[in-house]
Scaffold this active site. Structure first.
Site, short mmCIF file in Angstrom:
data_model
loop_
_atom_site.label_atom_id
_atom_site.label_comp_id
_atom_site.label_asym_id
_atom_site.label_seq_id
_atom_site.Cartn_x
_atom_site.Cartn_y
_atom_site.Cartn_z
N LYS A 96 0.87 -1.18 0.00
CA LYS A 96 0.00 0.00 0.00
C LYS A 96 0.90 1.23 0.00
CE LYS A 96 -3.13 2.69 2.89
NZ LYS A 96 -3.58 2.88 4.28
N GLY A 157 -7.38 9.04 10.35
CA GLY A 157 -7.46 9.02 11.80
C GLY A 157 -8.53 9.91 12.41
N ASN A 205 -9.14 1.21 10.36
CA ASN A 205 -8.17 1.00 11.43
C ASN A 205 -8.59 1.75 12.69
OD1 ASN A 205 -4.51 1.23 11.70
ND2 ASN A 205 -6.01 0.65 13.21
N THR A 206 -8.51 3.07 12.65
CA THR A 206 -8.73 3.87 13.86
C THR A 206 -10.09 3.59 14.50
OG1 THR A 206 -7.33 5.63 12.96
CG2 THR A 206 -8.82 6.22 14.76
#
Length: 258
Positions: A96, A157, A205-206
């Site tokens: 990535k 994020g 993710n976050t």
């Protein structure tokens, strides 16, 4: 559920997950299990083959596809160097691309990302570039050999959801490669919305790592992604400006008077 094909690999899961920000790396195996994710991304700098406890690879199930990211790269040259290191460390040939030189909003540099994608695709990498959503840049990534394109939904994020929805929809409509929405997805409903739009997958993710219960949140995201995909392939009903009754409103009350 229909399968997602990237780089010749057929994937059952359309939920990709990250490995950063978890309160403890020890819960990552359970998160992977409940999410049923098959593609797991991690920053190469978190791979430490000299420390079993600190090495993120120790917490990722062996049957998952590793998607090392080039986090920390500020230009194409650094991203290419990190990708080659990841491959040399045994992380496979999926990569990535993350090229970020903006320290405030952490927005990706599309120009440098295209350059890195072209170099690595020629070397045989399966390249998934993370980008600011832009149709022309996405077309150039296709020409450069990308296996999929990963536009951000909101700054990384932030958990702010699909702030770039209109631009992502244009890319879904115009780019003949899987569009994987990455960054900004904060709630399972955001993931479902992206999938309903026709995104091929989402990377989260976050939102999982910072949840009160990351393991259960991973399951919630899995269900949302599956629901959104099912809704997309079922074809959503059309939206209308004015009201339209589900049943006829006229004539029924007067039938007994005839």
């Amino acid at each position: 559920m229909d399968k997602l094909v990237i780089g010749g690999v057929k994937l059952e899961s359309r939920l990709f997950i990250g490995t950063g920000k978890f309160p403890s790396k020890k819960i990552i195996p359970d998160v992977v299990k409940t999410s049923k994710s098959q593609v797991i991304t991690m920053a190469l700098r978190r791979v430490d083959i000299n420390s079993k406890e600190e090495n993120i690879l120790e917490y990722i199930p062996k049957d998952c596809i590793l998607l090392p990211n080039t986090s920390g790269a500020r230009n194409a040259e650094e991203a290419v160097r990190i990708a080659r290191l990841a491959k040399a460390l045994g992380c496979g040939n999926w990569i990535k691309i993350e090229v970020i030189s903006d320290n405030k909003y952490l927005l990706p540099d599309n120009y440098e990302t295209i350059k890195a994608t072209e170099t690595l695709a020629k070397e045989g990498f399966i390249v998934l570039p993370y980008m600011s959503p832009d149709l022309i840049a996405a077309k150039r990534l296709v020409e450069a050999g990308a296996a999929a394109v990963m536009p951000l939904g909101a700054p990384i994020g932030t958990n702010r959801g699909l702030k770039t929805k209109e631009l992502i929809q244009i890319m879904i409509d115009e780019i003949d490669l899987p569009i994987i929405v990455d960054a900004g997805i904060g709630k399972p409903s955001d993931a479902a919305e992206a999938m309903e739009m026709g995104a091929a997958a989402v990377l989260v993710n976050t939102a999982i790592a910072t949840a009160g219960d990351p393991v259960k949140m991973a399951e919630a995201f899995r269900l949302a992604v599956e629901a959104g995909r099912l809704a997309y392939i079922s074809k959503l009903g059309p939206e209308k400006k004015f009201a339209e009754a589900s049943s006829p409103l006229t004539g029924f009350l007067n039938e007994g008077e005839k």
